[in-house]
Design an enzyme around this catalytic site. Sequence first.
Site, PDB file in Angstrom:
ATOM      1  N   SER A 144       0.831  -1.201   0.000  1.00  0.00           N
ATOM      2  CA  SER A 144       0.000   0.000   0.000  1.00  0.00           C
ATOM      3  C   SER A 144       0.872   1.262   0.000  1.00  0.00           C
ATOM      4  O   SER A 144       1.717   1.420  -0.884  1.00  0.00           O
ATOM      5  CB  SER A 144      -0.963  -0.044   1.187  1.00  0.00           C
ATOM      6  OG  SER A 144      -1.968   0.928   1.075  1.00  0.00           O
ATOM      7  N   GLU A 238     -10.092  -3.181  -6.184  1.00  0.00           N
ATOM      8  CA  GLU A 238      -9.602  -2.102  -5.323  1.00  0.00           C
ATOM      9  C   GLU A 238      -9.433  -0.812  -6.109  1.00  0.00           C
ATOM     10  O   GLU A 238      -9.096  -0.824  -7.301  1.00  0.00           O
ATOM     11  CB  GLU A 238      -8.313  -2.482  -4.608  1.00  0.00           C
ATOM     12  CG  GLU A 238      -7.160  -2.934  -5.451  1.00  0.00           C
ATOM     13  CD  GLU A 238      -5.907  -3.122  -4.593  1.00  0.00           C
ATOM     14  OE1 GLU A 238      -5.527  -2.161  -3.892  1.00  0.00           O
ATOM     15  OE2 GLU A 238      -5.318  -4.211  -4.617  1.00  0.00           O
ATOM     16  N   HIS A 268      -7.704  -5.036  -1.602  1.00  0.00           N
ATOM     17  CA  HIS A 268      -6.451  -4.343  -1.305  1.00  0.00           C
ATOM     18  C   HIS A 268      -5.560  -5.174  -0.378  1.00  0.00           C
ATOM     19  O   HIS A 268      -6.010  -5.688   0.647  1.00  0.00           O
ATOM     20  CB  HIS A 268      -6.793  -3.003  -0.651  1.00  0.00           C
ATOM     21  CG  HIS A 268      -5.627  -2.117  -0.378  1.00  0.00           C
ATOM     22  ND1 HIS A 268      -4.865  -1.570  -1.374  1.00  0.00           N
ATOM     23  CD2 HIS A 268      -5.104  -1.668   0.799  1.00  0.00           C
ATOM     24  CE1 HIS A 268      -3.921  -0.812  -0.842  1.00  0.00           C
ATOM     25  NE2 HIS A 268      -4.029  -0.867   0.479  1.00  0.00           N
TER      26      HIS A 268
END
Length: 313
Positions: A144, A238, A268
Amino acid sequence: MSRRQRQALDALLRSVPRSETPLTPAEQRTSFAAAMTRPAPESVTVRRTVLGGRPALELEPAGAADRGRLLYLHGGGYVIGSPDTHTGLAGELAARAGLRTTSVDYRLAPEHPFPAAVDDGLAAYRDLLTAGVDPREIVVAGDSAGGGLSIATLLAAREAGLPQPAAAVVFSPWVDLTLSGASMRTKEAADPIFTQADVRAYADLYVGAGDRSHPLASPVFADLSGLPPLLVQVGANEVLLDDAVRLAARAGAADVETTLEIGPGLPHVYQTHHGRLDEADTALDRAAHFLTAHLNAPLEADLNPAPPHPAAI
C-alpha cells in the site's frame, strides 16, 4: 483459486462498521492495530532494533540464508500502521524467502508530513549499505503506502548516487496521491475497504497543500529508469488498481524488468489474509521466489522457474 474464500472475505470486509464521525489519527492507529496485527510465523524470531535512526523490527527465519537482506516498509496511508501491525505479513514473506528482514518504523503524518517517510526509507537503505551489505544482497518490499514508499526510496537512492538493490516487490502500491487513476471511480463499488474519499483523506494528511504530483510522493509520475526488477501484485477489486497498472506500465516502458499480477476478485493487500485465502499464500510464495531468484540470479532463476500466474503480465 477459491471463489468461496474470496466471497467470504469480501463479505467480512464489508461488514466492518464505519464511524459516523471522522476518527483522529491516534484513534485510527489504535483501531488499525487492533484489527490488523498478526504474529509472525513460529519459525521467525522477532527482535527490536534500529535502522537509519528509526526503531525497527528484525525478523529472522529459522535457517535464514547467510546472504540476502529484505528491507520492508509497511502500509497505512502514511498515517497509520507500524512494523508491529505488519509483523504477520512481513514475517510470512521473510519465512518464505528465508531472508533476514528489517521492517522500519518510519515517521507518520500528520505529525511528520512528506517527505519525512521518504527520508526515513532512504536512511534505512543507506544504513544497510554503510554497514557493508552488498546492494546485490538487498531486496525491498512494501504494501500500500509502503509500496509507494518502497519505490520512492529507490528513486531517492538513485538521486543520491547510491546503487540499487537486487529487486523489489510491492503489494497494492499507492503511487498516485493526485488520485487520477480511473479505478478511483470505476472500482469504488467493488472495493470492500476504501472509497475515494478515504484515500483523499490520507493524501491530505501526508502532503497537505504540497505538490501531490511530486515524484517522491507519487512515483507513478517519476522517471523510473534504472530501478531494479519489480514485481507488482494488486487485487482487481480495489480503487488502487490503476496505481499498480500504471506503475508497471511506466516501469516497463523505462526498461525496468517488470511483472504485474492482477488477482481477480481480490481486495487491497489481499496478501495479509495468508492462511485463510489460497490466493494470498500463492502470491506470497511467488513474491518470495521473485526476490530470492534475483538475489541468486542467474542460476536459481534458471533452475527454479516461478509458479505460473494466469493474470501475470
